[in-house]
Design a protein around this motif. Structure first.
Motif: not given
Lengths: 171, 129
Positions: B110-122, B14-28
Motif C-alpha cells: 500500500i505504501q507504494d501508492l504514495f508516489t511523486v506522480g500522485m503528489i503532482v496529480k493531487y 520540495t522533496l529534495v529539501d524535505a528528504l535530502g535526496v538528489d533531484d534525479d532520484e525524484v522521478t514521477p
C-alpha cells in the motif's frame, strides 16, 4: 539532514532537561525569544571538551526546540503533547563558550492539528551562532503511538513551564 | 494554472529539501517510502512545504490519508486487499495508481501508492480547481 526520529522534547522528571533560562519575548502564535546563559557550573561543559569547554551543538538544538515547542504548544493551550520529530535543516556558524548568553529566536511557521514547524536562530550578541528548521508532531494521551515511546514525561509539565513563571516574574 | 511540468519541478525541489535526496532520484514513478526513504514524520514536513511552495491549504488526510484499510475488517483478507478494500483505496486516494496496485494487492505494498506522480496529480487537481 539531521533527522531526530521521535526524539523526546521534554523529559523532565528523569533529569532536569531544561535548556532555556527565561523568555525575553513571547508573542502568541508568532515568535518567541529565550535566553540560555552558558556557565562552567554545567558539568557537561567539562567533558565537552576537557580544557576547551564549548556548548554542545545538540543542546543548542534542544534549546531552540524548547523555545519553538512552547511557542507551538501555547497555540493550543498545551493540550497536545509536542514532540520534536525532525530537524530538516541545521547550520552551526560559530562556537559558544562559558559566559556567553545564547539568545534563541523561534518563529512559528505552521501550526495545525498534526503538528507544526518553526524557524529558529541562535545568537550571542550580534553574532549568529546557529540556525535551524524544526518540525514537531502532536500526540494525544489516547494516541496508540504513545505506548511505543518509552518515556514517562515529555509534556509541558511543571519543570519546563517554570521558565514561563520566571519570565513572568521578571516582567 | 501551472503546467504539469512546472508542478513536477516544484514538487521535485520540495522533496529534495524535505528528504535530502538528489533531484534525479525524484522521478514521477518514485515511491516516497521505498525509493526516496521517507519516514512517517516526513509526510507532515512534505505537507508543510507543499502548502508553502504552492500557496495551498492541504487538510489533514487529504493528500496522505492514514489507516487506509482500518475502517472495515472486510478490506483486508490474509494480508491482501480485497475488492472492497480496493474500492476504498480508489475513493481515498483518487490520485494514486490503484489500478496497478491491484495486480499485487498485498497490504505491505500500500505504501507504494504514495508516489511523486500522485503528489503532482493531487496538486494539478487542487490548483486547477
Amino acid at each position: 539532514m539531521f533527522d531526530v526520529q521521535c526524539s523526546l522534547l521534554f523529559n523532565l522528571h528523569v533529569m532536569r532537561w531544561i535548556w532555556i533560562d527565561r523568555f525575553l519575548e513571547f508573542e502568541s502564535g508568532s515568535h518567541a525569544r529565550a535566553v540560555k546563559n552558558v556557565t562552567l557550573a554545567e558539568d557537561h561543559l567539562h567533558d565537552h571538551f576537557p580544557g576547551f569547554p564549548v556548548m554542545p551543538a545538540s543542546l543548542m538544538i534542544e534549546g531552540m526546540a524548547q523555545t519553538g515547542g512552547i511557542l507551538l504548544g501555547e497555540v493550543n493551550q498545551f493540550r497536545h503533547i509536542v514532540i520534536l520529530a525532525k530537524v530538516p535543516k541545521v547550520v552551526f556558524h560559530s562556537l559558544v563558550r562559558p559566559g556567553d548568553s545564547l539568545i534563541y529566536t523561534a518563529k512559528l511557521l505552521d501550526a495545525r492539528d498534526e503538528g507544526g514547524s518553526v524557524e529558529c536562530t541562535a545568537h550571542v550578541g550580534e553574532r549568529l551562532v546557529a540556525e535551524a528548521d524544526i518540525v514537531f508532531v502532536h500526540l494525544d494521551q489516547n494516541d496508540p503511538q504513545l505506548g511505543r515511546i518509552d518515556q514517562k514525561n515529555f509534556v509541558f509539565s511543571s519543570g519546563l513551564m517554570s521558565v514561563f513563571d520566571i519570565s513572568a516574574h521578571e516582567q | 494554472m501551472p503546467t504539469r511540468d512546472e508542478i513536477f519541478a516544484k514538487v521535485q525541489e520540495t522533496l529534495v529539501d524535505a528528504l535530502g535526496v538528489d533531484d534525479d532520484e525524484v522521478t514521477p514513478e518514485a515511491t516516497l517510502v521505498g525509493d526516496l526513504g521517507a519516514e512517517s514524520i516526513d509526510f507532515l514536513d512534505i505537507v508543510f512545504r507543499l502548502e508553502k511552495n504552492f500557496d495551498v491549504k492541504i487538510p489533514r488526510g487529504e493528500l496522505f490519508p492514514e489507516n487506509l484499510t482500518a475502517a472495515d475488517p472486510s478490506f483486508v483478507q490474509d494480508g491482501v486487499v480485497t475488492e472492497a478494500g480496493l474500492a476504498e483505496l480508489k475513493n481515498r486516494l483518487p490520485h494514486a495508481d490503484v489500478h496497478s496496485f491491484a495486480d499485487d494487492p498485498k497490504v505491505e505494498n500500500i505504501q507504494d501508492l504514495f508516489t511523486v506522480g500522485m503528489i503532482v496529480k493531487y496538486l494539478e487537481t487542487k490548483l486547477g480547481g
